[in-house]
Scaffold this active site. Structure first.
Site, PDB file in Angstrom:
ATOM      1  N   ASP A 247      86.295  81.727  39.733  1.00  0.00           N
ATOM      2  CA  ASP A 247      85.485  81.600  38.518  1.00  0.00           C
ATOM      3  C   ASP A 247      86.260  81.043  37.334  1.00  0.00           C
ATOM      4  O   ASP A 247      85.662  80.710  36.305  1.00  0.00           O
ATOM      5  CB  ASP A 247      84.911  82.968  38.119  1.00  0.00           C
ATOM      6  CG  ASP A 247      83.777  83.418  39.028  1.00  0.00           C
ATOM      7  OD1 ASP A 247      83.380  82.637  39.907  1.00  0.00           O
ATOM      8  OD2 ASP A 247      83.294  84.553  38.849  1.00  0.00           O
TER       9      ASP A 247
ATOM     10  N   LYS B  18      79.905  85.349  31.241  1.00  0.00           N
ATOM     11  CA  LYS B  18      78.994  84.407  31.906  1.00  0.00           C
ATOM     12  C   LYS B  18      77.957  85.169  32.707  1.00  0.00           C
ATOM     13  O   LYS B  18      78.129  86.342  33.061  1.00  0.00           O
ATOM     14  CB  LYS B  18      79.765  83.455  32.828  1.00  0.00           C
ATOM     15  CG  LYS B  18      80.559  84.124  33.953  1.00  0.00           C
ATOM     16  CD  LYS B  18      79.778  84.499  35.206  1.00  0.00           C
ATOM     17  CE  LYS B  18      80.663  85.071  36.299  1.00  0.00           C
ATOM     18  NZ  LYS B  18      79.883  85.653  37.433  1.00  0.00           N
TER      19      LYS B  18
END
Length: 278
Positions: A132, A10
């Site tokens: 996350d 990401k």
């Protein structure tokens, strides 16, 4: 039964730190963009009662590896699994490799072990290990608030990114505990993001502490709006097409490392899981 699943990297397209809670965690706003680049995990279920991991970086003891810890949170009775990790995402780069691996482990073992847990339940379990992880479990590019666990799915237009990986390791703990870190950025709306009113609040501090990151940002800044992802060390620049990104990749300074990736709105993991039947 066997599974082979992706664990996408990401980018944090921006990162604003809006405050700090009494428990020490930081309140933030960010936009997680998933990439078509990442690790791969293979799972083979058994009834050994053991969780065995191969292919993990040698400098991370198994008991500290997020993949093993995630598997143990789901383990029941004599359920066991052999996991092989094919690592491509640079460690300590702000690309979410460990978190993505853990999320894919939760999704994969929920399927293999037929636990029947919902995405929301898996996100809550993942949040115990790292802020996350929920976005990777949810499987969609998302606007995030709180400590990163309050997610709103966002659809972004297609874009390509050149990511540079400076040869250094940035400690997230050091950055978030540093007295010079900006912690009072005002909250913005999603609309303000699309108007370009964003930055990475960690960037100025990281480039001061790590000359390698500063050099990468200076070089990549010749081709667009170069930014740090997360707390680094990786930096990125967005391009409208693959050809433009690869043309810049071909010009990387000697010894520099980088790769080109396409931004995704949906994680490949959900699609991959749907192709496996019990």
């Amino acid at each position: 039964m066997q599974l082979q699943l992706s664990a996408p990297a990401k980018l944090n397209l921006f990162l604003h730190i809006t405050g700090q809670r009494e428990d020490g965690y930081h309140e933030l706003q960010t936009l997680f963009r998933l990439l078509d680049y990442g690790d791969t995990l293979g799972f083979t279920a058994n009834r050994s009662g053991e969780i065995r991991l191969s292919g993990s970086p040698a400098d991370i003891p198994p008991q500290d590896n997020l993949v093993v810890r995630a598997a143990r949170l789901l383990q029941r009775d004599d359920f066991g699994v052999d996991i092989h990790l094919d690592k491509r995402i640079p460690a300590g780069g702000g690309l979410g490799g460990g978190s993505s691996d853990a999320a894919t482990t939760l999704l994969g073992l929920n399927h293999l072990w037929q636990l029947g847990l919902s995405s929301e339940q898996l996100q809550a379990i993942g949040a115990q290990l790292g802020a996350d992880i929920p976005v990777f479990v949810a499987g969609h590019t998302a606007w995030a608030e709180g400590i990163g666990e309050r997610l709103t799915a966002v659809e972004l237009p297609e874009a390509w990114y050149l990511i540079m990986a400076p040869d250094c390791h940035v400690s997230t703990a050091q950055i978030f505990s540093h007295r010079q870190l900006t912690r009072n950025t005002g909250a913005i709306t999603i609309a303000a993001f699309f108007e370009g009113h964003t930055r990475n609040d960690c960037q100025s501090l990281v480039r001061e502490l790590h000359p390698e990151v500063d050099n990468a940002l200076n070089w990549l800044g010749n081709f667009g709006d170069a930014r740090l992802t997360g707390t680094g060390a990786c930096v990125f620049c967005e391009f409208p097409g693959e050809a433009q990104a690869r043309a810049v990749l071909a010009r990387l300074p000697q010894g520099a490392k980088g790769f080109v990736a396409r931004g995704l709105n949906a994680s490949p993991v959900i699609r991959e899981l749907s192709s496996y039947k019990h």
